[in-house]
Design a protein around this motif. Structure first.
Motif, PDB file in Angstrom:
ATOM      1  N   TYR A  70       0.853  -1.495   0.165  1.00 44.52           N
ATOM      2  CA  TYR A  70       0.232   0.195   0.122  1.00 44.52           C
ATOM      3  C   TYR A  70       0.977   1.447  -0.249  1.00 44.52           C
ATOM      4  CZ  TYR A  70       0.958   0.025   5.167  1.00 44.52           C
ATOM      5  OH  TYR A  70       1.560   0.635   6.318  1.00 44.52           O
ATOM      6  N   VAL A  74      -4.424   1.386  -0.325  1.00 42.30           N
ATOM      7  CA  VAL A  74      -3.807  -0.689  -0.520  1.00 42.30           C
ATOM      8  C   VAL A  74      -3.913  -1.039  -2.636  1.00 42.30           C
ATOM      9  CG1 VAL A  74      -5.125  -3.220   0.008  1.00 42.30           C
ATOM     10  CG2 VAL A  74      -5.134  -1.817   1.878  1.00 42.30           C
ATOM     11  N   ARG A  75      -2.859  -1.023  -2.715  1.00 42.36           N
ATOM     12  CA  ARG A  75      -2.741  -1.505  -4.219  1.00 42.36           C
ATOM     13  C   ARG A  75      -2.670  -2.586  -4.570  1.00 42.36           C
ATOM     14  NH1 ARG A  75      -3.301   3.130  -6.544  1.00 42.36           N
ATOM     15  NH2 ARG A  75      -2.082   4.819  -5.399  1.00 42.36           N
TER      16      ARG A  75
END
Length: 206
Positions: A70, A74-75
């Motif tokens: 993140y 949040v990636r």
């Protein structure tokens, strides 16, 4: 601890690696606290994410490692069955001074030290003369009676903090010369509890 007044203006990425055993995350509150502190320090706002939401997506049988990447968002997140590393030897490596207060995705300085392990399985980092951590774990030393963790750890990991809070270990200044007065060393992190992975001091090399 004293943090530098410098803050990254480029986007910094961070990681939380959470141990899930049979659907439960025993150290979840420690992970949430670290993520909250990261948001406050780098982004100056409250953390909008609750990690328990991601724990609910992990299977409820077996031991899994849930990995969350993140920045402001949040990636990416994923999980996988956990396999304990086969660590039987440690190389002592020294560095003038590095910092790793937060769990950054960028581990370049640690990667450089890990590359100096001379075919050993992992490293003991001596940071500015004081013992700190291994590559992916905090360290706890056994003197025959009690467990001691280096007071000057690079990263105050969630397992280490739990063990300190429950008085299973004590924090102490440990120098490079002190290492060989201990009997063995335990590597602890979110996935590894005290004594899950230990190395005899005879297998620690300078």
């Amino acid at each position: 601890m004293r943090l530098s007044t410098f803050r990254f203006f480029l986007v910094a990425m961070f990681i939380e690696s959470i141990c899930i055993k049979d659907g439960k995350a025993p150290l979840l509150s420690f992970h949430q606290d670290r993520m909250d502190r990261t948001y406050q320090y780098y982004f100056k706002n409250d953390n909008p994410y609750q990690l328990g939401t991601y724990v609910e997506e992990v299977p409820t049988n077996g031991t899994y490692k849930l990995r969350i990447i993140y920045d402001r968002m949040v990636r990416k997140y994923n999980y996988a069955l956990y396999i304990k590393p086969d660590t039987a030897s440690l190389q002592v490596v020294s560095t003038p001074a590095i910092e790793y207060y937060f769990k950054h995705a960028d581990r370049t300085s640690l990667d450089t030290l890990y590359g100096q392990r001379n075919y050993k399985d992992d490293i003991i980092i001596v940071n500015d003369g004081l013992v700190s951590d291994a590559y992916y774990a905090n360290l706890v030393f056994w003197d025959g009676e009690e467990w001691y963790t280096p007071q000057h750890s690079l990263l105050q990991g969630v397992r280490r903090q739990y063990l300190l809070n429950t008085r299973q270990i004590k924090a102490k200044k440990i120098t490079a010369e002190d290492i060989f007065f201990y009997e063995r060393v335990s590597l602890v992190n979110a996935m590894l509890d005290l004594e899950d992975l230990t190395v005899g001091i005879e297998n620690v090399f300078q």
